[in-house]
Design an enzyme around this catalytic site. Structure first.
Site, short mmCIF file in Angstrom:
data_model
loop_
_atom_site.label_atom_id
_atom_site.label_comp_id
_atom_site.label_asym_id
_atom_site.label_seq_id
_atom_site.Cartn_x
_atom_site.Cartn_y
_atom_site.Cartn_z
N ASP A 1 8.42 0.64 -1.84
CA ASP A 1 8.00 0.71 -0.45
C ASP A 1 7.23 2.02 -0.23
O ASP A 1 7.50 3.02 -0.91
CB ASP A 1 9.21 0.67 0.49
N ASP B 1 5.98 -7.07 2.74
CA ASP B 1 6.75 -7.21 3.98
C ASP B 1 5.83 -7.48 5.17
O ASP B 1 6.13 -8.32 6.02
CB ASP B 1 7.56 -5.93 4.26
#
Length: 158
Positions: free
Chosen positions: A116, A132
């Site tokens: 991330d 995402d």
């Protein structure tokens, strides 16, 4: 030869490629935990790993999540391959979701975690990635598709 639901396949491949390229770039450019403020205090690029689902939900459940990613990916591939020709918004929605599920799924199988790096600090939001983002954009596309479909009419003739 014409590929059925071609927009689905293009969306899925594009999202998967963008997701994997950006994660590779972050992993090669940053040290784990390193942050680069693009808009200080608002938006940073921060390299973190996540063993959970989107936004660190179900943290530490990587084994279960890798199989869920695989099942979702296979179901969406089967829908596009064997199912009917989908409307444009459905193709985009399912394609974006597939690309995101495959991007995070590959990370879970290969690395044991997801990379991330998108860090919105203004609202203290969990760090996330392009997979995402596109899963959520895909859901929005499916909602648009739902509202664009014309309901069948059951009016009686007079």
């Amino acid at each position: 030869m014409h590929l059925k639901n071609s927009l689905f396949w293009i969306a899925a491949f594009t999202v998967f490629l963008l997701d994997q390229l950006t994660k590779y770039w972050v992993a090669q450019t940053f040290n784990l935990g390193q942050t680069l403020p693009l808009l200080p205090g608002i938006f940073h690029l921060t390299y973190v790993t996540n063993t959970g689902a989107a936004f660190s939900l179900l943290s530490g459940k990587v084994e279960w999540l890798r199989w869920l990613s695989l099942a979702v990916s296979l179901a969406l591939i089967a829908l596009a391959w064997f199912g009917p020709i989908l409307h444009r918004w459905d193709q985009l929605g399912y394609g974006f979701i597939l690309g995101g599920a495959m991007g995070n799924g590959i990370d879970r199988f290969v690395l044991g975690y997801v990379i991330d790096f998108l860090d919105f600090r203004l609202i203290n939001f969990p760090v996330f990635n392009l997979a995402d983002v596109f899963i959520n954009v895909g859901i929005a596309c499916l909602l648009i598709a739902t509202f664009k479909k014309t309901p069948t009419s059951n009016r009686r003739s007079r």
